[in-house]
Design an enzyme around this catalytic site. Structure first.
Site, short mmCIF file in Angstrom:
data_model
loop_
_atom_site.label_atom_id
_atom_site.label_comp_id
_atom_site.label_asym_id
_atom_site.label_seq_id
_atom_site.Cartn_x
_atom_site.Cartn_y
_atom_site.Cartn_z
CB CYS A 140 -0.94 -0.02 1.20
SG CYS A 140 -1.98 1.44 1.29
CB CYS A 196 -0.83 2.60 4.05
SG CYS A 196 -2.21 1.84 3.24
CG ASP A 197 3.00 1.31 4.43
OD1 ASP A 197 2.49 1.79 5.46
OD2 ASP A 197 2.84 0.13 4.08
#
Ligand code: NAP
Length: 328
Positions: free
Chosen positions: A152, A155-156
């Site tokens: 992701c 997200c990261d």
């Protein structure tokens, strides 16, 4: 002997935590599930929506949704799913966290087992979506989530500011992840096993043209290599044609090679294809062989897999559930 005695008394006195009979239970809060919740809510069916391990589904991890009709400037995935959730709640949808392990059909009653908890419903709409596929190469599991391997970028990605990363895959997801990562990372190598991308033309062109993205064609990932502290330092790859191996230095490896449908709980109950997608009845996109059990979105659709198509299927499933209940 002792165990047999225990089971006898347990069966005699133990009653599972059974809920009242619902008209509609919806599994999943992605586009399919929440659209079904809006429609069944508006039809006054008071749907109970069970959220699994990823509330909001895959779109919550998407940076920008540009192709959902009605948003000329695009909308970020998290906001879109939050809006859908609120919209369904406005029509009476109720939410609970539960991961269903098994569905049992007893005449008109569908019994949904979530550990010790049991839900009962006349109709069930399955919108459990899909989860990211992994490569299965050495180092991937060991460094997954926090040590350099992730699925992701939204997200990261920010953790990899000014670092070199790789994205594995050749579809729209891989291109989208790679483009998103250019906001933070110094260099993004897009590793694809063939010499043409599977992605739509517009996404492929954007990725190939981007100055921060380097294409690694015909390249097969072999191992995520760790530094002395156990964090990713390189992806070892093999040239698909020459067999030659090399290392691509990277602090992050973003895997974007497609998805696996979340349908294990339907094992033995519903027909699934070789990849695990629920197979609908002939002549319908959302009806299963079990009357009153419907499936919508990425757990059944292996062709289109779009937010808008999942929403459309959620709508169809809701209308079918409404008709089914009316006939009961
Ligand atoms: P996908 O289209 O199935 O692409 C998966 C990619 O991963 C393919 O290029 C495939 O290679 C590669 N791959 C699969 N297994 C591999 C392995 N073991 N090792 C190396 N590479 C492997 O999946 P996706 O990109 O997640 O897209 C899924 C659907 O969502 C598509 O319909 C897509 O259009 C849609 N989507 C749309 C958008 C958008 O419109 N903004 C964004 C994301 C996703 P091959 O090509 O060689 O098979």
């Amino acid at each position: 002997m002792y165990e047999k005695g225990f089971m006898f008394w347990k069966n005699l006195f133990y009653t599972p935590d059974t809920k009242t009979m619902e008209d509609v239970i919806i599994l999943g809060t992605g586009c399919a599930g929440l659209t079904a919740a809006i429609y069944t809510g508006r039809a006054q069916l008071n749907p109970l929506v069970l959220e699994g391990t990823q509330p909001g589904g895959q779109l919550t991890t998407t940076s920008e949704v540009e192709n959902f009709p009605g948003f000329p400037e695009g909308i970020d995935g998290f906001t879109m799913m939050d809006n859908l959730r609120k919209q369904a709640a406005r029509f009476g949808a109720r939410y609970e966290h539960a991961k269903i392990d098994r569905i049992e059909v007893d005449g008109e009653v569908k019994r949904l087992h979530a550990g010790e908890k049991v839900y009962e419903a006349r109709t069930v709409i399955i919108g459990t979506g899909a989860r990211p596929r992994l490569l299965g190469i050495p180092g991937e599991q060991e460094m997954f989530g926090g040590k350099g391997v992730t699925t992701c970028a939204t997200c990261d990605g920010a953790f990899y500011r000014d670092m070199d990363v790789v994205v594995v895959g050749g579809g729209d997801s891989a291109c989208e992840e790679a483009l998103f990562l250019t906001r933070f990372c110094s260099k993004v190598t897009l590793v694809h096993r063939r010499d043409t991308l599977r992605a739509s033309q517009i996404m492929a062109e954007r990725a190939i043209a981007h100055e921060k993205i380097e294409m690694a064609w015909n390249t097969l990932p072999q191992e995520v290599m760790a530094d002395e502290k156990g964090f990713a330092r390189a992806l070892r790859v093999k040239d698909a044609q020459s067999g030659e191996e090399r290392e691509i230095p990277c602090k992050g490896a973003f895997i974007a090679i497609g998805h696996i449908p979340n349908t294990d709980f339907a094992d033995g109950l519903l027909k699934r294809d070789g990849d695990g997608y629920i197979v609908p009845e002939a002549g319908s996109q959302v009806k299963t062989a079990v009357p009153g059990l419907f499936a919508a979105g990425d757990c059944v659709d292996h062709v289109y897999r779009q937010a808008i198509t999942a929403a459309g299927m959620g709508c169809q499933a809701a209308i079918e559930a409404e008709r089914f209940l009316a006939e009961l």
